[in-house]
Design a protein around this motif. Structure first.
Motif, PDB file in Angstrom:
ATOM      1  N   PRO A  31      -8.700  -1.494  22.935  1.00  0.00           N
ATOM      2  CA  PRO A  31      -9.385  -2.284  24.063  1.00  0.00           C
ATOM      3  C   PRO A  31      -9.327  -4.002  23.338  1.00  0.00           C
ATOM      4  O   PRO A  31      -9.017  -4.077  22.193  1.00  0.00           O
ATOM      5  N   GLY A  32      -9.462  -4.834  24.382  1.00  0.00           N
ATOM      6  CA  GLY A  32      -9.568  -6.086  23.738  1.00  0.00           C
ATOM      7  C   GLY A  32     -10.858  -6.372  23.469  1.00  0.00           C
ATOM      8  O   GLY A  32     -11.776  -5.480  23.524  1.00  0.00           O
ATOM      9  N   ASP A  33     -11.119  -7.801  23.071  1.00  0.00           N
ATOM     10  CA  ASP A  33     -12.409  -8.152  22.640  1.00  0.00           C
ATOM     11  C   ASP A  33     -13.499  -8.186  23.779  1.00  0.00           C
ATOM     12  O   ASP A  33     -13.098  -8.300  24.914  1.00  0.00           O
ATOM     13  N   SER A  68     -13.159   6.795  17.713  1.00  0.00           N
ATOM     14  CA  SER A  68     -12.243   5.310  17.727  1.00  0.00           C
ATOM     15  C   SER A  68     -12.430   4.661  18.877  1.00  0.00           C
ATOM     16  O   SER A  68     -12.731   5.218  20.046  1.00  0.00           O
ATOM     17  N   LYS A  69     -12.425   3.368  18.922  1.00  0.00           N
ATOM     18  CA  LYS A  69     -12.574   2.561  20.315  1.00  0.00           C
ATOM     19  C   LYS A  69     -11.127   2.746  21.094  1.00  0.00           C
ATOM     20  O   LYS A  69     -11.334   2.368  22.389  1.00  0.00           O
ATOM     21  N   ASP A  91      -6.912  -3.968  33.895  1.00  0.00           N
ATOM     22  CA  ASP A  91      -8.021  -4.037  32.966  1.00  0.00           C
ATOM     23  C   ASP A  91      -9.415  -3.554  32.901  1.00  0.00           C
ATOM     24  O   ASP A  91      -9.983  -2.914  32.178  1.00  0.00           O
ATOM     25  N   ASP A  92      -9.862  -3.794  34.284  1.00  0.00           N
ATOM     26  CA  ASP A  92     -11.377  -3.271  34.506  1.00  0.00           C
ATOM     27  C   ASP A  92     -11.113  -1.799  34.411  1.00  0.00           C
ATOM     28  O   ASP A  92     -12.216  -1.174  34.129  1.00  0.00           O
ATOM     29  N   LEU A  93     -10.229  -1.257  35.102  1.00  0.00           N
ATOM     30  CA  LEU A  93      -9.996   0.221  35.128  1.00  0.00           C
ATOM     31  C   LEU A  93     -10.278   0.690  33.786  1.00  0.00           C
ATOM     32  O   LEU A  93     -11.122   1.727  33.317  1.00  0.00           O
ATOM     33  N   MET A  94      -9.356   0.408  32.844  1.00  0.00           N
ATOM     34  CA  MET A  94      -9.534   1.015  31.543  1.00  0.00           C
ATOM     35  C   MET A  94     -10.851   0.600  30.751  1.00  0.00           C
ATOM     36  O   MET A  94     -11.098   1.505  29.972  1.00  0.00           O
ATOM     37  N   GLU A  95     -11.198  -0.651  30.959  1.00  0.00           N
ATOM     38  CA  GLU A  95     -12.732  -0.837  30.221  1.00  0.00           C
ATOM     39  C   GLU A  95     -13.529   0.187  30.706  1.00  0.00           C
ATOM     40  O   GLU A  95     -14.383   0.775  30.102  1.00  0.00           O
ATOM     41  N   ALA A 126     -12.836   3.720  29.310  1.00  0.00           N
ATOM     42  CA  ALA A 126     -13.351   3.793  27.894  1.00  0.00           C
ATOM     43  C   ALA A 126     -14.743   3.869  27.945  1.00  0.00           C
ATOM     44  O   ALA A 126     -15.272   4.761  26.743  1.00  0.00           O
ATOM     45  N   ILE A 127     -15.545   3.118  28.605  1.00  0.00           N
ATOM     46  CA  ILE A 127     -17.028   3.595  28.218  1.00  0.00           C
ATOM     47  C   ILE A 127     -17.293   4.623  28.793  1.00  0.00           C
ATOM     48  O   ILE A 127     -18.198   5.643  28.353  1.00  0.00           O
ATOM     49  N   PHE A 128     -16.689   5.275  30.073  1.00  0.00           N
ATOM     50  CA  PHE A 128     -17.240   6.683  30.404  1.00  0.00           C
ATOM     51  C   PHE A 128     -16.628   7.967  29.642  1.00  0.00           C
ATOM     52  O   PHE A 128     -17.493   8.662  29.519  1.00  0.00           O
ATOM     53  N   VAL A 129     -15.539   7.648  28.884  1.00  0.00           N
ATOM     54  CA  VAL A 129     -15.187   8.765  27.943  1.00  0.00           C
ATOM     55  C   VAL A 129     -16.137   8.485  26.747  1.00  0.00           C
ATOM     56  O   VAL A 129     -16.469   9.589  26.413  1.00  0.00           O
ATOM     57  N   LYS A 130     -16.421   7.542  26.446  1.00  0.00           N
ATOM     58  CA  LYS A 130     -17.520   7.490  25.200  1.00  0.00           C
ATOM     59  C   LYS A 130     -18.837   8.220  25.747  1.00  0.00           C
ATOM     60  O   LYS A 130     -19.363   8.856  24.744  1.00  0.00           O
TER      61      LYS A 130
END
Length: 213
Positions: free
Chosen positions: A36-38, A59-60, A183-187, A190-194
């Motif tokens: 992920p980016g900042d 891990s992020k 980018d929006d998809l991956m962010e 990532a939040i959903f996986v978390k």
């Protein structure tokens, strides 16, 4: 098949899968790591190398696995994808990529879910999913009108048809080739996986508490 899975993997990771404009380009699974980016909504004090109570990595980053496309009968051994479905069972979330230019996009989505249900114990069909409609750059006109040459002529019509067969509302639209919405998809993924991993860890703690009681 030919939904753009390998293209997406190549855009969000450093993986270099084979990419070509014909079905079944992928014949073996391809792995890639998304970093992920900042500014992604994670706890700042979270350790990149820590694990939760269930032993899962906190891990992020995300490990993505691109498996060969499924066809009808895959759960019975037809095609290549079935050979790798057992590996998918180890994943936390299934990212279901659809080809917006296909005139049978909705039918293909329903078919793949049937194959997941019929595979093994049916566990794959119960896994959290995110449905991603790819190739929006080629499928729809600028005015959301005619495009793609299929039965479904607009994004709104395709969305309506998908909503009738989707058991959830996690639907996103991208163009992997043009990197539109990626980018929006991956962010969001990532939040959903978390959240999925946290829920799994809580369930594991609950089971241990019951066993210890």
């Amino acid at each position: 098949p030919n939904a753009g899975k390998s293209t997406l993997l190549s855009k969000v990771t450093r993986a270099k899968p084979k990419i070509a404009d014909y079905p079944f380009t992928t014949v073996v699974p391809n792995l890639g790591v998304w970093v992920p980016g900042d500014g992604l909504a994670y706890d700042d004090d979270e350790d990149d190398h820590a694990t939760d109570d269930g032993g899962n990595s906190k891990s992020k980053s995300l490990i993505l696995c691109d498996v060969p496309g499924l066809i009808a009968g895959a759960s019975e051994g037809i095609g290549l994808g079935h050979a790798f479905l057992r590996h998918v069972e180890r994943c936390h979330v299934i990212l279901h990529l659809l080809d917006a230019t296909s005139p049978r996009c909705v039918e293909e989505y329903a078919m793949i879910n049937r194959e997941l249900l019929n595979y093994g114990t049916g566990k794959l069909a119960t896994m959290p999913q995110v449905v991603v409609v790819n190739k929006v750059d080629a499928a729809f006109g600028d005015d959301d009108g005619e495009g793609g040459g299929g039965k479904i002529r607009s994004k709104s019509e395709l969305e309506e048809e998908l909503s009738k067969v989707m058991p959830h509302s996690r639907l996103m639209w991208i163009s992997a080739k043009e990197e539109e919405g990626v980018d929006d998809l991956m962010e969001r993924v990532a939040i959903f996986v978390k959240k999925v991993k946290e829920a799994a860890a809580m369930e594991e703690r609950r089971k241990r508490d019951v066993e210890d009681a």
